[in-house]
Structure formats: structure tokens, C-alpha cells
Design an enzyme around this catalytic site. Sequence first.
Site, PDB file in Angstrom:
ATOM      1  N   LYS A  44       0.809  -1.192  -0.012  1.00  0.00           N
ATOM      2  CA  LYS A  44       0.043  -0.001   0.100  1.00  0.00           C
ATOM      3  C   LYS A  44       0.832   1.222  -0.055  1.00  0.00           C
ATOM      4  O   LYS A  44       1.988   1.395   0.685  1.00  0.00           O
ATOM      5  CB  LYS A  44      -0.976   0.095   1.112  1.00  0.00           C
ATOM      6  CG  LYS A  44      -1.677   1.319   1.268  1.00  0.00           C
ATOM      7  CD  LYS A  44      -2.626   1.212   2.532  1.00  0.00           C
ATOM      8  CE  LYS A  44      -1.733   1.533   3.905  1.00  0.00           C
ATOM      9  NZ  LYS A  44      -3.024   1.688   4.969  1.00  0.00           N
ATOM     10  N   SER A  74      -4.102   3.629 -17.177  1.00  0.00           N
ATOM     11  CA  SER A  74      -3.114   3.152 -16.241  1.00  0.00           C
ATOM     12  C   SER A  74      -2.765   4.114 -15.082  1.00  0.00           C
ATOM     13  O   SER A  74      -3.538   5.110 -15.194  1.00  0.00           O
ATOM     14  CB  SER A  74      -1.918   2.880 -16.876  1.00  0.00           C
ATOM     15  OG  SER A  74      -1.415   4.109 -17.609  1.00  0.00           O
ATOM     16  N   TYR A  81      -3.580  -0.403 -13.768  1.00  0.00           N
ATOM     17  CA  TYR A  81      -2.404  -0.973 -13.616  1.00  0.00           C
ATOM     18  C   TYR A  81      -1.308  -0.083 -13.641  1.00  0.00           C
ATOM     19  O   TYR A  81      -1.438   1.095 -13.980  1.00  0.00           O
ATOM     20  CB  TYR A  81      -2.319  -2.176 -14.838  1.00  0.00           C
ATOM     21  CG  TYR A  81      -2.132  -1.431 -16.074  1.00  0.00           C
ATOM     22  CD1 TYR A  81      -1.070  -1.020 -16.757  1.00  0.00           C
ATOM     23  CD2 TYR A  81      -3.456  -1.225 -16.864  1.00  0.00           C
ATOM     24  CE1 TYR A  81      -1.264  -0.305 -18.169  1.00  0.00           C
ATOM     25  CE2 TYR A  81      -3.460  -0.570 -18.118  1.00  0.00           C
ATOM     26  CZ  TYR A  81      -2.360  -0.241 -18.613  1.00  0.00           C
ATOM     27  OH  TYR A  81      -2.266   0.390 -20.003  1.00  0.00           O
TER      28      TYR A  81
END
Length: 132
Positions: free
Chosen positions: A11, A27, A60
Site C-alpha cells: 500500500k 493506467s 495497472y
Amino acid sequence: MSMNLTMLHSKIHRATVTDANLNYEGSISICPNLIQAAGLLINQQIDVLNCNSGSRLTTYVIEGGPGEICLNGAAARHNQPGDLVILAAYCSLDSQEAKSHQPNLVFVDSENKISSLKTKETHQKENFEHAA
């Protein structure tokens, strides 16, 4: 009996969005230092949790410039420069591995520089000295 569980892998906590580029292929561009500290891979799936708007989306990872957190493509509609986001990546572990799993936690300042880090190796929060 063992089962697979989806666990937090890493994270990046409360990063500041630096740009939102609607006209770029979808993205999220992330600062290379943050990618490395979080243990992320290029093209890895990641969730973007916007602390300002409450939006949540999946995209992503691509490599950005220093300090950069830029949402690209459709994600740019949900995240604006200055928004605070939590970037979360997950992994699948069997229930035995999951019991001892520790995610990489990267805490950043308002300029997306690492202020502290908790890794699988340390299992404790460490102060991080960053270069100017």
C-alpha cells in the site's frame, strides 16, 4: 484444509495525485521510488482509492517521473490533481502463508516522498531519510 485468501501485498498511503491525463492509455503512472519501496511490478494490477471523492477503481502500474502519481485514461475522470489516494495491491496466499504475511506499507508526504516505511523484512515502522 488450506484455502487461498486475497491479502494486501502493498500500500502507498495518502499519495497526492499530481496529474490526470484523460487522453493517455489507461493506467496509473507512479514514481519509480514508490514502485520499488512498495514492491510493485510494472503492469501489476492496483486499486486506487480516492480519499477526496470516495471513488474506487482498478488499473495497472506504469513507471512515472519523480514524485508522480498520474491517473491516465478513464481513471482521470475520477481523480484530480491534489486529491489524496491510497494505492493498494493484493496477492493470493494459502491460509497458512496468510497467517504470517506482512504487507509493504509506504507512507508519503505531500510531495510523494517517502516519510516512513513498513516492510515484510522489518515488520515495524521505520523513519525514512529521503534525498533532497
